[in-house]
Design a protein around this motif. Structure first.
Motif, PDB file in Angstrom:
ATOM      1  N   GLU A 470       0.838  -1.209   0.000  1.00 54.05           N
ATOM      2  CA  GLU A 470       0.000   0.000   0.000  1.00 54.05           C
ATOM      3  C   GLU A 470       0.870   1.256   0.000  1.00 54.05           C
ATOM      4  OE1 GLU A 470      -2.799  -0.516  -0.847  1.00 54.05           O
ATOM      5  OE2 GLU A 470      -3.346  -2.494  -0.120  1.00 54.05           O
ATOM      6  N   ILE A 471       1.835   1.324  -0.907  1.00 50.99           N
ATOM      7  CA  ILE A 471       2.759   2.457  -0.978  1.00 50.99           C
ATOM      8  C   ILE A 471       2.017   3.747  -1.309  1.00 50.99           C
ATOM      9  CG2 ILE A 471       3.277   2.056  -3.428  1.00 50.99           C
ATOM     10  CD1 ILE A 471       5.746   3.255  -0.705  1.00 50.99           C
ATOM     11  N   GLY A 472       0.876   3.650  -1.962  1.00 54.41           N
ATOM     12  CA  GLY A 472       0.104   4.840  -2.297  1.00 54.41           C
ATOM     13  C   GLY A 472      -0.433   5.574  -1.093  1.00 54.41           C
ATOM     14  N   ASP A 473      -0.422   4.922   0.082  1.00 54.46           N
ATOM     15  CA  ASP A 473      -0.921   5.556   1.304  1.00 54.46           C
ATOM     16  C   ASP A 473       0.210   6.143   2.149  1.00 54.46           C
ATOM     17  OD1 ASP A 473      -3.799   4.980   1.117  1.00 54.46           O
ATOM     18  OD2 ASP A 473      -3.156   2.889   1.182  1.00 54.46           O
ATOM     19  N   MET A 474       1.428   6.138   1.655  1.00 54.28           N
ATOM     20  CA  MET A 474       2.531   6.723   2.414  1.00 54.28           C
ATOM     21  C   MET A 474       2.400   8.252   2.424  1.00 54.28           C
ATOM     22  SD  MET A 474       6.667   6.352   1.875  1.00 54.28           S
ATOM     23  CE  MET A 474       6.766   4.784   2.746  1.00 54.28           C
ATOM     24  N   PRO A 475       2.540   8.889   3.605  1.00 58.78           N
ATOM     25  CA  PRO A 475       2.439  10.358   3.676  1.00 58.78           C
ATOM     26  C   PRO A 475       3.453  11.015   2.748  1.00 58.78           C
ATOM     27  CG  PRO A 475       2.413   9.395   5.863  1.00 58.78           C
ATOM     28  CD  PRO A 475       2.744   8.285   4.918  1.00 58.78           C
ATOM     29  N   LEU A 476       3.057  12.144   2.164  1.00 63.15           N
ATOM     30  CA  LEU A 476       3.885  12.833   1.178  1.00 63.15           C
ATOM     31  C   LEU A 476       5.242  13.234   1.757  1.00 63.15           C
ATOM     32  CD1 LEU A 476       3.763  13.791  -1.751  1.00 63.15           C
ATOM     33  CD2 LEU A 476       2.904  15.994  -0.922  1.00 63.15           C
ATOM     34  N   ALA A 477       5.251  13.710   3.014  1.00 63.04           N
ATOM     35  CA  ALA A 477       6.518  14.161   3.607  1.00 63.04           C
ATOM     36  C   ALA A 477       7.506  13.011   3.743  1.00 63.04           C
ATOM     37  CB  ALA A 477       6.251  14.794   4.978  1.00 63.04           C
ATOM     38  N   LEU A 478       6.976  11.821   4.002  1.00 63.03           N
ATOM     39  CA  LEU A 478       7.846  10.669   4.187  1.00 63.03           C
ATOM     40  C   LEU A 478       8.396  10.153   2.861  1.00 63.03           C
ATOM     41  CD1 LEU A 478       8.742   9.251   6.752  1.00 63.03           C
ATOM     42  CD2 LEU A 478       6.980   7.532   6.336  1.00 63.03           C
ATOM     43  N   VAL A 485      16.679   7.371   0.546  1.00 58.16           N
ATOM     44  CA  VAL A 485      17.166   6.020   0.849  1.00 58.16           C
ATOM     45  C   VAL A 485      17.445   5.263  -0.434  1.00 58.16           C
ATOM     46  CG1 VAL A 485      16.542   3.791   1.854  1.00 58.16           C
ATOM     47  CG2 VAL A 485      16.023   5.903   3.085  1.00 58.16           C
ATOM     48  N   LEU A 486      16.521   5.373  -1.388  1.00 63.91           N
ATOM     49  CA  LEU A 486      16.692   4.643  -2.638  1.00 63.91           C
ATOM     50  C   LEU A 486      17.843   5.194  -3.463  1.00 63.91           C
ATOM     51  CD1 LEU A 486      12.936   4.256  -3.676  1.00 63.91           C
ATOM     52  CD2 LEU A 486      14.382   2.594  -2.524  1.00 63.91           C
ATOM     53  N   ALA A 487      17.990   6.511  -3.422  1.00 62.81           N
ATOM     54  CA  ALA A 487      19.037   7.131  -4.226  1.00 62.81           C
ATOM     55  C   ALA A 487      20.424   6.889  -3.651  1.00 62.81           C
ATOM     56  CB  ALA A 487      18.764   8.636  -4.348  1.00 62.81           C
ATOM     57  N   GLU A 488      20.560   6.979  -2.319  1.00 66.45           N
ATOM     58  CA  GLU A 488      21.877   6.907  -1.676  1.00 66.45           C
ATOM     59  C   GLU A 488      22.182   5.525  -1.100  1.00 66.45           C
ATOM     60  OE1 GLU A 488      23.806   9.386  -1.996  1.00 66.45           O
ATOM     61  OE2 GLU A 488      22.327  10.828  -2.748  1.00 66.45           O
ATOM     62  N   LEU A 527       9.745   9.702  -7.041  1.00 65.66           N
ATOM     63  CA  LEU A 527       9.736   8.463  -6.253  1.00 65.66           C
ATOM     64  C   LEU A 527       9.101   7.329  -7.054  1.00 65.66           C
ATOM     65  CD1 LEU A 527      10.182   6.869  -3.650  1.00 65.66           C
ATOM     66  CD2 LEU A 527       7.975   7.748  -2.828  1.00 65.66           C
ATOM     67  N   TYR A 528       8.032   7.653  -7.769  1.00 69.79           N
ATOM     68  CA  TYR A 528       7.349   6.644  -8.584  1.00 69.79           C
ATOM     69  C   TYR A 528       8.323   5.977  -9.554  1.00 69.79           C
ATOM     70  CZ  TYR A 528       4.350   4.732 -12.256  1.00 69.79           C
ATOM     71  OH  TYR A 528       3.763   3.902 -13.186  1.00 69.79           O
TER      72      TYR A 528
END
Length: 694
Positions: A470-478, A485-488, A527-528
């Motif tokens: 349910e990644i679509g429910d992750m708060p925008l700020a987070l 994390v994914l980039a670094e 992020l998508y």
């Protein structure tokens, strides 16, 4: 409107003429004309059934309870016949035809029709529950087919009853493996051209599908038995071999289809009736027949018939148990627990973190996710190519389709299988806690936290797979922090001054439209694209062609978990196949668990399923009152038969001390069926009567 009145007037005139002809026939003032098979039926209607042609009889329609009782003895056939019924209807529906499948008494137990003709079809008796027995419906395709034991067309005025002279109907019998009539397949139309030649397509088509259903039923009933399949042509044996013979390990013939019975009849003319052995029919040794799958390049062999010397080409259909044993000898490393997990298609409902290193097996976990559904096979083909690649994967699908199961299978099939699998449901963690849960925190980072601090879920997935459901429910700020994390490939716990390096693969899942969320500004586009290195889309359960296999595997797994051995009857399986399943596999598992927990008999029937899953019974219309449809008559059973049944049932219950289970076994019916019969006849146990009086 005037045109409609003119047509109605012409039909009434045709009815009067038809009745007048029949009256003259009954009085001996007119000779029979037309086809011989129709002549015989008309004569039965006049001489044997004493039907009054001057008083057209309304169509008999069974009550809902009586219809359910009629369907029960043929539930296994209905289960097998589904595909053939649907295929035949798809061919004839564009021409205005409907399809009826009746039991051996002429009661319509399955039906395919046109919703826009619903009222007209009901009035004509072309509907579920209609009774087409020749004794009261007169000459008609179904009833006359049953009496004559052959396929036929009954076209317009060939019908005896004037109510039916606008109809054209073609019917063919279906036999069980012992050659006894078990059902009738019929196509009918409310209107058609006047000439009988216009129906020339119907008879071969219905006969073909009746044979296909008959053979499918044969193969289903004897799936645990060795079957010899044969034909006059080598090319057709494997795909459409006309002859079927089931025989035991000693070679004794147990059953045969129509072509097989013709072979046996030819043998019986030369030899007195006795147990028939397959080697008496063919010039071959039993060992040679049993070795067919292994000793012949194309698994076929030419055999000479002992009765005629003609050649038949034959192949062996081996019993289901034999095939399973050979597969078990070549496939290793698949545990029943793993199969259960894969079959369930369940996702985690709360935020969980599980250190779940899954040991790789010789059969990849992905291979066990589906049967022969094309969409699933394409998805799994892509997943096999992705499982060892460093790409992040986005899994899309409706709720309950098995997104976490697919994620776990990707993990188990890849080179990170020895590492942890950490599953997080982003929608289930309170927004105030999700940051600390994901990234962790140091001691004293905030009030109320663990004084020793906590290692975040992202760090726990180091060396393995992080699954974000349910990644679509992750708060925008987070989302911004996750992007870093994914980039670094590093995570910064709350209160820390230095980031912690992590090596992980991220698999995400959602049932939401992320593109729409991006357009609304509720999901970061960058992020998508980080998450969507590759996309796998799970089809909903209602669209999967392997539903039957999935239902049976899941049911077997649940029954094994409960330590019970309970068969899933055909009517229940049909209902499960027809249900829309908005909750997909998760809902299916709950329905099967409910049925196992609440069953009343020794088999799971449609009546054991939750109400929402009884799509098959839900399609059975409540029988309308006589006033609603003047041209039909409600019937349960004939009043004399009903009275006799009530008396016999009451006597059996009294003799058994009102032990319903014992009486059900004696009568060979399920407990729910017996309870329905008791309610229909008003039979109440003595203790219940006393309670009602109190």
């Amino acid at each position: 409107m005037e045109l409609g009145l003119m047509k109605a007037g012409r039909f009434e005139q045709a009815q009067r003429q038809h009745i007048a002809t029949l009256v003259r026939l009954g009085e001996g003032r007119e000779a029979l004309a037309g086809r011989e098979i129709i002549q015989r039926s008309w004569r039965r209607c006049v001489d044997d059934y004493r039907l009054d042609p001057s008083r057209p009889r309304p169509v008999r329609v069974l009550t809902h309870a009586a219809l359910v009782d009629s369907r029960e003895p043929v539930d296994e056939l209905l289960y097998v016949a589904r595909a053939g019924v649907d295929q035949l209807f798809a061919q004839v529906a564009p021409m205005g035809y409907v399809l009826l499948l009746t039991d051996r008494h002429g009661v319509t137990v399955d039906f395919r029709g046109h919703p826009d003709q619903d009222a007209a079809l009901r009035r004509a008796g072309l509907y579920l529950g209609a009774d087409w027995d020749e004794r009261h419906a007169g000459t008609c395709a179904v009833g006359t087919c049953i009496h004559e034991a052959r396929a036929l067309t009954c076209h317009q005025r060939e019908h005896f009853d004037a109510t039916h002279i606008a109809l054209t109907c073609t019917a063919a019998p279906i036999h069980d493996p012992q050659g006894r009539p078990i059902a009738v397949l019929d196509i009918s139309a409310l209107q058609s051209p006047r000439g009988l030649e216009s129906q020339s397509f119907g008879l071969p088509l219905v006969t073909l599908y009746a044979r296909m259903i008959e053979d499918a039923y044969f193969l289903h009933r004897y799936r645990d038995t060795t079957i010899l399949r044969f034909d006059t042509t080598r090319a057709f044996v494997h795909f459409n071999g006309r002859g079927l013979l089931a025989f035991d390990p000693q070679g004794r013939v147990l059953a045969a289809n129509g072509e097989g019975r013709a072979l046996i009849d030819a043998h019986a003319q030369r030899t007195p009736p006795a147990p028939i052995w397959v080697t008496q029919l063919f010039e071959a040794e039993l060992d040679d027949l049993l070795a067919l799958p292994r000793c012949e390049p194309d698994q076929l062999r030419a055999l000479r018939l002992r009765a005629s010397g003609e050649i038949r080409f034959a192949a062996l259909v081996e019993p289901r148990g034999g095939r399973a044993r050979r597969r078990d000898a070549t496939v290793t490393g698949t545990t029943e627990d793993t199969a259960t997990d894969i079959a369930t298609g369940m996702t985690t409902d709360a935020a969980t973190a599980s250190h779940d290193p899954v040991a790789p097996t010789s059969t990849p976990a992905l291979d066990r996710l589906a049967g022969d559904d094309p969409a699933m096979q394409r998805l799994l083909g892509l997943a096999r190519r992705l499982c060892r690649q460093p790409l992040n994967v986005l899994i899309r699908g409706e709720t309950g389709t098995g997104k976490e199961v697919l994620a776990r299978a990707l993990h188990a099939s890849g080179d990170r299988a020895e590492g942890p699998f950490v599953a997080v449901n982003c929608a289930a963690i309170p927004e105030a806690l999700i940051e600390s849960e994901l990234f962790g925190y140091l001691p004293g980072a905030f009030t109320g936290g663990n004084p020793k601090g906590m290692r975040g879920l992202i760090a726990q997935a180091d060396g393995g797979t992080l699954f974000l459901d349910e990644i679509g429910d992750m708060p925008l700020a987070l989302q911004s922090r996750l992007l870093r994390v994914l980039a670094e490939q590093e995570v910064m716990p709350l209160g820390a001054e230095r980031p912690v390096k992590v090596a992980l693969r991220v698999v995400t899942a959602t049932h939401r439209d992320l593109a729409a969320l991006i357009a609304e500004g509720r999901f970061r586009e960058d992020l998508y694209y980080r998450l969507n290195g590759a996309e796998l889309v799970l089809p909903p359960l209602r669209e999967r062609a392997d539903r039957r296999d999935l239902i049976q595997r899941l049911f077997a797994a649940l029954a094994a978990e409960q330590g019970v051995s309970v068969p899933l009857r055909g009517d229940a399986l049909n209902a499960l196949l027809d249900a829309p399943w908005p909750g997909n596999v998760r809902q299916l598992k709950s329905a099967l668990a409910f049925a196992l927990a609440t069953r009343e008999g020794e088999r799971i029937t449609v009546h054991d399923l939750p109400e929402g899953c009884r799509a098959d019974l839900a399609s059975v219309p409540p029988t309308p009152p006589p006033s609603a449809i003047p041209a039909t008559t409600q019937v349960g059973h004939d009043s004399d038969d009903a009275s006799a049944e009530a008396e016999s049932l009451a006597r059996a219950l009294a003799q058994a001390g009102w032990n319903v289970s014992q009486v059900a076994r004696q009568l060979g019916v399920s407990r729910p069926t017996l309870y329905r019969r008791m309610r229909r006849h008003g039979l109440v146990p003595p203790n219940r009567r006393e309670a009602l009086r109190d």
